[in-house]
Design a protein around this motif. Sequence first.
Motif, PDB file in Angstrom:
ATOM      1  N   ILE A  49       0.840  -1.194   0.000  1.00 41.82           N
ATOM      2  CA  ILE A  49       0.000   0.000   0.000  1.00 41.82           C
ATOM      3  C   ILE A  49       0.881   1.253   0.000  1.00 41.82           C
ATOM      4  O   ILE A  49       1.759   1.402   0.848  1.00 41.82           O
ATOM      5  N   ASP A  50       0.634   2.129  -0.952  1.00 39.52           N
ATOM      6  CA  ASP A  50       1.350   3.404  -1.027  1.00 39.52           C
ATOM      7  C   ASP A  50       0.713   4.369  -0.038  1.00 39.52           C
ATOM      8  O   ASP A  50      -0.230   5.098  -0.371  1.00 39.52           O
ATOM      9  N   THR A  51       1.206   4.372   1.187  1.00 40.25           N
ATOM     10  CA  THR A  51       0.581   5.175   2.236  1.00 40.25           C
ATOM     11  C   THR A  51       0.857   6.664   2.088  1.00 40.25           C
ATOM     12  O   THR A  51       0.245   7.475   2.783  1.00 40.25           O
ATOM     13  N   SER A  52       1.751   7.036   1.160  1.00 37.32           N
ATOM     14  CA  SER A  52       1.970   8.456   0.906  1.00 37.32           C
ATOM     15  C   SER A  52       0.841   9.045   0.062  1.00 37.32           C
ATOM     16  O   SER A  52       0.656  10.267   0.020  1.00 37.32           O
ATOM     17  N   ARG A  53       0.059   8.166  -0.601  1.00 40.49           N
ATOM     18  CA  ARG A  53      -0.988   8.647  -1.502  1.00 40.49           C
ATOM     19  C   ARG A  53      -2.361   8.054  -1.211  1.00 40.49           C
ATOM     20  O   ARG A  53      -3.359   8.499  -1.767  1.00 40.49           O
ATOM     21  N   VAL A  54      -2.422   7.046  -0.367  1.00 39.93           N
ATOM     22  CA  VAL A  54      -3.694   6.400  -0.053  1.00 39.93           C
ATOM     23  C   VAL A  54      -4.158   6.859   1.325  1.00 39.93           C
ATOM     24  O   VAL A  54      -3.422   6.750   2.306  1.00 39.93           O
ATOM     25  N   ARG A  55      -5.362   7.379   1.386  1.00 45.23           N
ATOM     26  CA  ARG A  55      -5.949   7.820   2.655  1.00 45.23           C
ATOM     27  C   ARG A  55      -6.897   6.738   3.173  1.00 45.23           C
ATOM     28  O   ARG A  55      -7.433   5.935   2.412  1.00 45.23           O
ATOM     29  N   LEU A  56      -7.133   6.782   4.477  1.00 40.12           N
ATOM     30  CA  LEU A  56      -7.985   5.805   5.125  1.00 40.12           C
ATOM     31  C   LEU A  56      -9.152   6.520   5.794  1.00 40.12           C
ATOM     32  O   LEU A  56      -8.956   7.435   6.595  1.00 40.12           O
ATOM     33  N   SER A  57     -10.356   6.120   5.453  1.00 41.64           N
ATOM     34  CA  SER A  57     -11.559   6.677   6.065  1.00 41.64           C
ATOM     35  C   SER A  57     -12.042   5.706   7.122  1.00 41.64           C
ATOM     36  O   SER A  57     -12.300   4.529   6.829  1.00 41.64           O
ATOM     37  N   VAL A  58     -12.191   6.169   8.360  1.00 41.10           N
ATOM     38  CA  VAL A  58     -12.458   5.255   9.478  1.00 41.10           C
ATOM     39  C   VAL A  58     -13.885   5.432   9.992  1.00 41.10           C
ATOM     40  O   VAL A  58     -14.491   6.502   9.856  1.00 41.10           O
ATOM     41  N   PRO A  59     -14.446   4.387  10.604  1.00 42.54           N
ATOM     42  CA  PRO A  59     -15.821   4.458  11.103  1.00 42.54           C
ATOM     43  C   PRO A  59     -15.925   5.217  12.417  1.00 42.54           C
ATOM     44  O   PRO A  59     -14.916   5.475  13.090  1.00 42.54           O
ATOM     45  N   ALA A  60     -17.154   5.542  12.788  1.00 36.26           N
ATOM     46  CA  ALA A  60     -17.403   6.204  14.061  1.00 36.26           C
ATOM     47  C   ALA A  60     -16.895   5.342  15.215  1.00 36.26           C
ATOM     48  O   ALA A  60     -17.001   4.114  15.187  1.00 36.26           O
ATOM     49  N   GLY A  61     -16.363   5.983  16.223  1.00 38.60           N
ATOM     50  CA  GLY A  61     -15.849   5.284  17.386  1.00 38.60           C
ATOM     51  C   GLY A  61     -14.358   5.017  17.351  1.00 38.60           C
ATOM     52  O   GLY A  61     -13.766   4.639  18.376  1.00 38.60           O
ATOM     53  N   THR A  62     -13.739   5.226  16.197  1.00 40.66           N
ATOM     54  CA  THR A  62     -12.307   4.948  16.078  1.00 40.66           C
ATOM     55  C   THR A  62     -11.495   5.833  17.020  1.00 40.66           C
ATOM     56  O   THR A  62     -10.501   5.380  17.629  1.00 40.66           O
ATOM     57  N   ASP A  63     -11.900   7.076  17.165  1.00 36.72           N
ATOM     58  CA  ASP A  63     -11.138   7.989  18.017  1.00 36.72           C
ATOM     59  C   ASP A  63     -11.252   7.645  19.500  1.00 36.72           C
ATOM     60  O   ASP A  63     -10.489   8.181  20.319  1.00 36.72           O
ATOM     61  N   ASP A  64     -12.168   6.770  19.866  1.00 35.55           N
ATOM     62  CA  ASP A  64     -12.294   6.356  21.263  1.00 35.55           C
ATOM     63  C   ASP A  64     -11.285   5.276  21.641  1.00 35.55           C
ATOM     64  O   ASP A  64     -11.164   4.922  22.823  1.00 35.55           O
ATOM     65  N   VAL A  65     -10.583   4.758  20.646  1.00 30.86           N
ATOM     66  CA  VAL A  65      -9.609   3.683  20.888  1.00 30.86           C
ATOM     67  C   VAL A  65      -8.247   4.292  21.151  1.00 30.86           C
ATOM     68  O   VAL A  65      -7.756   5.124  20.381  1.00 30.86           O
ATOM     69  N   ARG A  66      -7.623   3.889  22.244  1.00 29.96           N
ATOM     70  CA  ARG A  66      -6.290   4.373  22.617  1.00 29.96           C
ATOM     71  C   ARG A  66      -5.256   3.324  22.246  1.00 29.96           C
ATOM     72  O   ARG A  66      -5.452   2.130  22.510  1.00 29.96           O
ATOM     73  N   LEU A  67      -4.171   3.746  21.621  1.00 26.87           N
ATOM     74  CA  LEU A  67      -3.079   2.848  21.268  1.00 26.87           C
ATOM     75  C   LEU A  67      -1.854   3.161  22.102  1.00 26.87           C
ATOM     76  O   LEU A  67      -1.576   4.327  22.413  1.00 26.87           O
ATOM     77  N   ARG A  68      -1.115   2.127  22.447  1.00 28.96           N
ATOM     78  CA  ARG A  68       0.160   2.324  23.139  1.00 28.96           C
ATOM     79  C   ARG A  68       1.130   1.243  22.708  1.00 28.96           C
ATOM     80  O   ARG A  68       0.740   0.112  22.394  1.00 28.96           O
ATOM     81  N   TYR A  69       2.402   1.612  22.683  1.00 24.74           N
ATOM     82  CA  TYR A  69       3.450   0.635  22.396  1.00 24.74           C
ATOM     83  C   TYR A  69       3.622  -0.307  23.588  1.00 24.74           C
ATOM     84  O   TYR A  69       3.436   0.075  24.751  1.00 24.74           O
ATOM     85  N   ALA A  70       4.003  -1.541  23.279  1.00 27.07           N
ATOM     86  CA  ALA A  70       4.283  -2.529  24.317  1.00 27.07           C
ATOM     87  C   ALA A  70       5.299  -3.521  23.776  1.00 27.07           C
ATOM     88  O   ALA A  70       5.324  -3.805  22.570  1.00 27.07           O
TER      89      ALA A  70
END
Length: 418
Positions: free
Chosen positions: A148-169
Motif C-alpha cells: 500500500i502506497d501510504t503516501s498517496r492512499v488515505r484511510l476513512s475510518v468508522p465512528a468510534g475509532t477515536d475512542d480507541v487508545r493505542l500504546r506501544y508494548a
Amino acid sequence: MVTDYEGTRPEPVIRELRQDEWAPWYDNLIRAFGAQPEPAEERELWDALTERTRSIGAWDGPDCVGTAGAFSFRLTVPGGASVPAAGITMVSVAATHRRRGLLTAMMRRQLDDIRSWGESLAVLTASEPDIYGRFGYAAGTFGLHGEIDTSRVRLSVPAGTDDVRLRYAAPAEVLDVCEAVYARLVPRRPGMLARRPGWERLGVLDAQEHRDGASPLQCVVAERDGEITGYARFRTKLGWGPSGHDGTVTLSDLAGVDPATEAALWRFLFGIDLTSKLVVRGRPVDEAWQHQVSDIRRCLLRLRDSLHVRLVDVGAALEARTYQAPVDVVLEVDDPFCPWNTGRWRLTGDTKGAACRPTTDPADLALSVRELGAAYLGGVSLAALGAAGRVRELREGALTDTAVAFGSPVAPWLPHGF
C-alpha cells in the motif's frame, strides 16, 4: 514397505517418531527445504510443538529419509463450531529417495491414522499444491497480499475509532493479553485455529537473521474503557529516495475485536513517520480496510492460496458445520485415495445443524472429495467449480441451491502457517 523380490535392499521403514529421534528427523526436513539453518529459538519451539505420537518418519537403516507430522488443531467451520482437525506439517522426502513411493506411503499412513483418531478433517499449507491434490487436498482459503502506497492512499475510518487508545508494548510482555484477543476472534471466522499452549510464541519469534534489515518486532495494543481490544505486530525499515524518506512498514499480525479497533490499528500503520509503504501478507480477503482506502489500485493487491482442506470422513465433516440456507441434496462422491468416502451421501441441513448419511437415492451432484474440500469452509463456490467442470449437476437447480447453502457470510481465513 517390503522388498519387491529376493536380494533387493529393503525399502525404508515408516513408523512413529520416537522421543529421541526428533533432531535427525527435523534435520532431514530442513535439508529438503534448502538446508538453511534456523535460529536456535525457532528450532527449540518447533521441537516443543512437535507431537511425537502424531509424527512419522521413513528410515533407511539408521538414516531418516522422510518426515511427516500432524498437529492437534481445532478448526472453526461455518456456524462457529470448533472441529478437531489434523494439521499436516513437516512433510519431506530426501532427494536421495525420490520417486520411490515414499510420499504416497506416508500420506496413506497419515490418513489412515487420522481416521483411526476419529478426526474428520485434515488441513495443510502446501509448498507445491499440485503434489497434495493427488491425495484429495484442495485450497479452501486464500490470503490477501498487498503493498500500500501510504503516501498517496488515505484511510476513512468508522465512528468510534477515536475512542480507541493505542500504546506501544514489548511483544513478549503482552503476549497473554494478545492471545486472549485472538481467542475471542477464533469462533467468528471459518478457517481459524484454536491454538494450544505454546503456539502463541510463534507470533513473537524475532531472530535478527529473519528481519532483512528491518527493525526488531514492534507491537501496539489497542485499549478502550480499560480493556485491551486489539493489537498489531510489525517491523519498520527506513529508506531514503530522491524525494526524501521512503521507509516500509511490514505487518506481521493484526487483530481487533470490533471495527473501531481494527480501524484504529490500520490508521496507525498508515501514519508511521518516515514511511511511505505498508506491506501486508496473508490477510482475510474480505477485511474492512479495503473499503476504507481512497485508492484501491495503489494497494497492489493479489491473492495466494492458503489452507488446503481434505475431508477424511465425508459424513462427519459435513455434519460438523451448518449451512446458510436449507439444503437437501444427494452427493455422488469420488475418493480413490480414501475409498470409504466413495459413494452417495444425503446431506440435509440449515443454520441450526446438519445430517449426512450414506444413501442409495439418485444423486443430484457428482464431484470428488477435492471439490468438497475446496468448498467446505465457504470460501470457494461450488457453482464456480461447476463452471470449471469439476462438479456435475445431475438434477436441475441442485448446483445453485447447494452452492448458496455451502457459502459463508465471512470469508474463511488461516491466521498463520504451521
